[in-house]
Motif scaffolding. Structure first.
Motif, PDB file in Angstrom:
ATOM      1  N   ASN A 121       0.828  -1.193   0.000  1.00  0.00           N
ATOM      2  CA  ASN A 121       0.000   0.000   0.000  1.00  0.00           C
ATOM      3  C   ASN A 121       0.879   1.266   0.000  1.00  0.00           C
ATOM      4  O   ASN A 121       1.145   1.862   1.027  1.00  0.00           O
ATOM      5  N   THR A 122       1.322   1.673  -1.202  1.00  0.00           N
ATOM      6  CA  THR A 122       2.298   2.775  -1.287  1.00  0.00           C
ATOM      7  C   THR A 122       1.688   4.117  -0.909  1.00  0.00           C
ATOM      8  O   THR A 122       2.371   4.974  -0.355  1.00  0.00           O
ATOM      9  N   GLU A 123       0.395   4.299  -1.212  1.00  0.00           N
ATOM     10  CA  GLU A 123      -0.244   5.570  -0.870  1.00  0.00           C
ATOM     11  C   GLU A 123      -0.293   5.742   0.654  1.00  0.00           C
ATOM     12  O   GLU A 123       0.021   6.816   1.189  1.00  0.00           O
ATOM     13  N   LYS A 155       1.660   4.274   2.771  1.00  0.00           N
ATOM     14  CA  LYS A 155       3.046   4.457   3.231  1.00  0.00           C
ATOM     15  C   LYS A 155       3.494   5.905   3.096  1.00  0.00           C
ATOM     16  O   LYS A 155       4.149   6.447   3.986  1.00  0.00           O
ATOM     17  N   SER A 156       3.120   6.534   1.976  1.00  0.00           N
ATOM     18  CA  SER A 156       3.579   7.911   1.798  1.00  0.00           C
ATOM     19  C   SER A 156       2.843   8.857   2.752  1.00  0.00           C
ATOM     20  O   SER A 156       3.419   9.833   3.237  1.00  0.00           O
ATOM     21  N   LYS A 157       1.581   8.537   3.055  1.00  0.00           N
ATOM     22  CA  LYS A 157       0.877   9.347   4.063  1.00  0.00           C
ATOM     23  C   LYS A 157       1.504   9.189   5.442  1.00  0.00           C
ATOM     24  O   LYS A 157       1.598  10.145   6.215  1.00  0.00           O
ATOM     25  N   GLY A 168       4.605   8.652   5.926  1.00  0.00           N
ATOM     26  CA  GLY A 168       5.814   9.461   5.841  1.00  0.00           C
ATOM     27  C   GLY A 168       5.521  10.919   6.162  1.00  0.00           C
ATOM     28  O   GLY A 168       6.275  11.583   6.883  1.00  0.00           O
ATOM     29  N   LYS A 169       4.398  11.424   5.635  1.00  0.00           N
ATOM     30  CA  LYS A 169       3.986  12.809   5.930  1.00  0.00           C
ATOM     31  C   LYS A 169       3.724  12.992   7.412  1.00  0.00           C
ATOM     32  O   LYS A 169       4.109  14.001   8.013  1.00  0.00           O
ATOM     33  N   ASP A 199      11.335   6.106   8.521  1.00  0.00           N
ATOM     34  CA  ASP A 199      10.734   4.801   8.826  1.00  0.00           C
ATOM     35  C   ASP A 199      10.677   4.519  10.320  1.00  0.00           C
ATOM     36  O   ASP A 199       9.699   3.980  10.821  1.00  0.00           O
ATOM     37  N   VAL A 216       7.759   6.344  11.820  1.00  0.00           N
ATOM     38  CA  VAL A 216       6.502   5.682  11.470  1.00  0.00           C
ATOM     39  C   VAL A 216       6.312   4.433  12.328  1.00  0.00           C
ATOM     40  O   VAL A 216       5.244   4.219  12.912  1.00  0.00           O
ATOM     41  N   GLU A 229      -5.138   3.717   8.485  1.00  0.00           N
ATOM     42  CA  GLU A 229      -5.750   4.789   7.688  1.00  0.00           C
ATOM     43  C   GLU A 229      -6.349   5.870   8.579  1.00  0.00           C
ATOM     44  O   GLU A 229      -6.271   7.059   8.255  1.00  0.00           O
TER      45      GLU A 229
END
Ligand SMILES: [Zn+2]
Length: 148
Positions: A2-4, A6-8, A10-11, A54, A57, A141
């Motif tokens: 789930n790359t989306e 993961k990037s959230k 990161g934010k 990382d 997170v 999420e």
């Protein structure tokens, strides 16, 4: 993967941490150290400082969520299917789950690992460490739902 999501995450890690110059040992809110002018900065949180996001997170997930207990989740899922089944032997009555686990633990484990693969391929569970730890995707999420 789930790359989306993961990037959230990161934010979220960026928001929850600050740029930090290890050489001068100070925070650098602008992204550049005002002493040595380096932009090769670590990130700092109350848990310490390190390069990358990382680790931040991972700490957020560990602190704010509970890891999925796959063995319990699997049992619950089987239970929902075979809930009403019982096995009667002589004068004793057992529920189907107990009998299945006790009588054929290998089959039970195989079915559990199939369950895990399915949950992962359907994106219901989320891992950052290749499956050592899983979190429920909907809970991850929820952590980032206010970010865009
Ligand atoms: Zn510096």
């Amino acid at each position: 993967m789930n790359t989306e999501l993961k990037s959230k995450l990161g934010k979220l890690a960026l928001i929850r941490s600050k740029p930090f110059c290890y050489t001068c040992y100070q925070e650098c809110p602008t992204g550049v150290c005002n002493k040595c002018h380096s932009d090769d900065l670590m990130r700092v949180t109350e848990n310490g400082c390190e390069y990358g996001l990382d680790w931040i997170v991972e700490k957020i997930l560990q602190t704010e969520l509970s890891a999925v207990n796959l063995s319990d989740a699997f049992e619950e899922s089987v239970r929902s299917t075979f809930e009403s089944e019982t096995v009667t032997v002589g004068w004793m009555t057992f529920d189907a789950i107990t009998v299945m686990k006790d009588q054929d633990p290998i089959s039970w484990r195989c079915a559990q690992s199939e369950y895990e693969s399915l949950e992962e391929s359907e994106g219901n569970i989320f891992t950052l460490d290749n499956g050592s730890t899983y979190y429920w995707t909907h809970e991850v999420e929820a952590l980032v739902e206010d970010l865009d």
